[in-house]
Design an enzyme around this catalytic site. Sequence first.
Site, mmCIF file in Angstrom:
data_model
loop_
_atom_site.group_PDB
_atom_site.id
_atom_site.type_symbol
_atom_site.label_atom_id
_atom_site.label_comp_id
_atom_site.label_asym_id
_atom_site.label_seq_id
_atom_site.Cartn_x
_atom_site.Cartn_y
_atom_site.Cartn_z
ATOM 1 N N ARG A 15 -3.722 6.442 0.661
ATOM 2 C CA ARG A 15 -4.076 7.203 1.339
ATOM 3 C C ARG A 15 -3.343 8.428 2.442
ATOM 4 N NH1 ARG A 15 -9.211 4.262 3.850
ATOM 5 N NH2 ARG A 15 -7.559 2.695 3.314
ATOM 6 N N ARG A 41 -7.767 11.015 -5.504
ATOM 7 C CA ARG A 41 -8.801 10.149 -4.852
ATOM 8 C C ARG A 41 -10.162 10.947 -4.875
ATOM 9 N NH1 ARG A 41 -12.451 7.682 -4.218
ATOM 10 N NH2 ARG A 41 -13.007 6.219 -2.524
ATOM 11 N N ARG A 55 0.701 -1.291 -0.230
ATOM 12 C CA ARG A 55 0.000 -0.086 0.013
ATOM 13 C C ARG A 55 1.075 1.277 0.060
ATOM 14 N NH1 ARG A 55 -5.820 -0.841 1.776
ATOM 15 N NH2 ARG A 55 -6.197 -2.688 0.835
ATOM 16 N N ASP A 100 -6.551 -3.101 -7.439
ATOM 17 C CA ASP A 100 -7.270 -3.723 -6.270
ATOM 18 C C ASP A 100 -7.439 -5.234 -6.420
ATOM 19 O OD1 ASP A 100 -8.314 -2.677 -3.393
ATOM 20 O OD2 ASP A 100 -9.616 -4.153 -4.066
ATOM 21 N N TYR A 107 -14.755 -12.141 0.065
ATOM 22 C CA TYR A 107 -15.462 -10.737 -0.058
ATOM 23 C C TYR A 107 -16.677 -11.190 -1.092
ATOM 24 C CZ TYR A 107 -11.543 -8.069 1.617
ATOM 25 O OH TYR A 107 -10.793 -7.679 2.547
HETATM 26 O O1 1CP Z 1 0.105 1.079 -3.101
HETATM 27 C C1 1CP Z 1 -0.651 -0.221 -3.188
HETATM 28 O O2 1CP Z 1 -0.301 -1.283 -2.497
HETATM 29 C C2 1CP Z 1 -1.646 0.046 -4.090
HETATM 30 C C3 1CP Z 1 -2.463 -1.175 -4.678
HETATM 31 C C4 1CP Z 1 -3.465 -2.157 -3.754
HETATM 32 C C5 1CP Z 1 -3.187 -3.236 -3.142
HETATM 33 C C6 1CP Z 1 -2.091 -3.899 -3.365
HETATM 34 C C7 1CP Z 1 -4.795 -1.598 -3.197
HETATM 35 C C8 1CP Z 1 -5.390 -0.100 -3.364
HETATM 36 N N1 1CP Z 1 -5.294 -2.495 -2.557
HETATM 37 C C9 1CP Z 1 -4.589 -3.692 -2.790
HETATM 38 C C10 1CP Z 1 -4.797 -4.886 -2.193
HETATM 39 C C11 1CP Z 1 -5.992 -5.261 -1.407
HETATM 40 N N2 1CP Z 1 -7.305 -4.634 -1.647
HETATM 41 C C12 1CP Z 1 -6.084 -6.429 -0.466
HETATM 42 C C13 1CP Z 1 -4.835 -7.104 -0.050
HETATM 43 C C14 1CP Z 1 -3.726 -6.364 0.886
HETATM 44 C C15 1CP Z 1 -4.509 -6.193 2.237
HETATM 45 O O3 1CP Z 1 -4.605 -7.041 3.010
HETATM 46 O O4 1CP Z 1 -4.332 -4.949 2.660
HETATM 47 C C16 1CP Z 1 -7.148 -6.218 0.137
HETATM 48 C C17 1CP Z 1 -7.910 -7.295 1.253
HETATM 49 C C18 1CP Z 1 -8.064 -5.439 -0.559
HETATM 50 C C19 1CP Z 1 -9.581 -5.049 -0.439
HETATM 51 C C20 1CP Z 1 -9.639 -3.804 -0.207
HETATM 52 N N3 1CP Z 1 -9.356 -2.632 -0.996
HETATM 53 C C21 1CP Z 1 -10.619 -3.158 0.995
HETATM 54 C C22 1CP Z 1 -11.212 -3.872 2.171
HETATM 55 C C23 1CP Z 1 -10.207 -4.268 3.094
HETATM 56 C C24 1CP Z 1 -10.698 -4.958 4.207
HETATM 57 O O5 1CP Z 1 -10.133 -4.476 5.559
HETATM 58 O O6 1CP Z 1 -11.859 -5.832 4.179
HETATM 59 C C25 1CP Z 1 -10.655 -1.806 0.730
HETATM 60 C C26 1CP Z 1 -11.195 -0.724 1.699
HETATM 61 C C27 1CP Z 1 -9.905 -1.455 -0.332
HETATM 62 C C28 1CP Z 1 -9.617 -0.197 -1.071
HETATM 63 C C29 1CP Z 1 -8.268 0.343 -1.440
HETATM 64 N N4 1CP Z 1 -7.537 -0.482 -2.364
HETATM 65 C C30 1CP Z 1 -6.478 0.242 -2.503
HETATM 66 C C31 1CP Z 1 -6.611 1.628 -1.604
HETATM 67 C C32 1CP Z 1 -5.582 2.678 -1.865
HETATM 68 C C33 1CP Z 1 -7.704 1.620 -1.187
HETATM 69 C C34 1CP Z 1 -8.234 2.780 -0.248
HETATM 70 C C35 1CP Z 1 -9.464 3.176 -1.067
HETATM 71 C C36 1CP Z 1 -9.616 4.831 -1.055
HETATM 72 O O7 1CP Z 1 -8.763 5.473 -1.453
HETATM 73 O O8 1CP Z 1 -10.525 5.029 -0.681
#
Ligand code: 1CP
Length: 334
Positions: free
Chosen positions: A20, A29, A16, A66, A142
């Site tokens: 944010r 965003r 990540r 994502d 999910y």
């Molecule tokens: O820099 C990076 O790593 C960006 C790319 C990236 C990656 C590798 C994002 C952007 N998401 C992910 C992977 C991801 N997404 C995972 C696996 C890693 C982890 O465990 O964190 C998972 C579970 C998700 C699912 C997801 N995406 C959720 C749900 C999380 C949960 O607790 O259930 C959410 C809220 C997101 C949104 C998201 N994805 C990425 C960002 C920057 C965001 C935030 C959204 C925003 O800006 O509003």
Amino acid sequence: CLNGETLNPPPIWLMRQAGRYLPEYMGIRSSVTNFLDLCYNSDLATEITLQPIRRFGFDAAIIFSDILVLPDALGQKVDFKSGIGPVLKPIRSRNQIGELKQVCEQEILKPVYESISKVAASLGPGVALIGFAGAPWTVATYMVEGGSSKGFNYVKNWAISDPEGFGELIKKLIESTTVHLTKQIEAGAEVIQIFDSWAGILSPSEFQRWCVEPVAEVVRSIKVDYPEIPIIGFPKGAGLSYEGYAEKTGVDGVSVDYTVSPAWMGQTLQRKTAVQGNLDPHILQVGGSVMINEVSKIKKSLENGPFIFNLGHGILPDTPPINVSHLIELVRDP
Ligand code: 1CP
């Protein structure tokens, strides 16, 4: 490093690393309501991917996308609601699996592959480009829960009560994940990471069936055409099962969460595979002397074998960017 080489200092990137905690991300965003619209706009996704590379000079870029683009592409529409997170219309029985598209819808995912090509064209030498996907089990949580979950009641109970039926969903995910990752490699991804964020809620036998076997199948299929592309697996929360995961999935590296001691990683896991990890993201958020001590401990334990410095999970949104610069200095300091 993922070929077994020991590098000093170790390469560093952070899960990540785009997102944010960066003001330049927040600026972009605010231009969209549904988060996935960022992932499907290849110009914006390219820019967001490059932001942390420009600011910090990481050794790898991970494509901004994502894990939930996959269910979206299979026809299970994903909405990101502010304050809630991802929302999907849940799939909870075998007969609903037929409603999903046969193969992954390439049209929807095209922008993801385009961003990979664009990022590949603008990255300097020495910066690796990482493509990724969720592991079948984590993406299934999910799809079945209909979003993020605390208790995982539906997905666990389905897997326990009807493993054959649930296995059909996993099979569909194995196939589409393989296609999605292969397309990313064709577009220019040089390394693949498979995120199994919810591996830690399974018993050892379930872990074998729903994490190890599906990931092993994805890895096997990708390696047929792309044996030289290294694959990192991240079975978060796997605990005592990390070792078996390293032995049985065929991955080239294992990303380890912060509940595992670096000493154990060095003595046990690193003898079998390259390791990645595992600073607690809260320690990065706090920074200062605690971080200095912890980084030194991790480096001492892991610098004598193949090792990539990373966090034990994604960066937290309130992390001060200056702590990230400090972390990189510490990791690169001989
Ligand atoms: O820099 C990076 O790593 C960006 C790319 C990236 C990656 C590798 C994002 C952007 N998401 C992910 C992977 C991801 N997404 C995972 C696996 C890693 C982890 O465990 O964190 C998972 C579970 C998700 C699912 C997801 N995406 C959720 C749900 C999380 C949960 O607790 O259930 C959410 C809220 C997101 C949104 C998201 N994805 C990425 C960002 C920057 C965001 C935030 C959204 C925003 O800006 O509003």
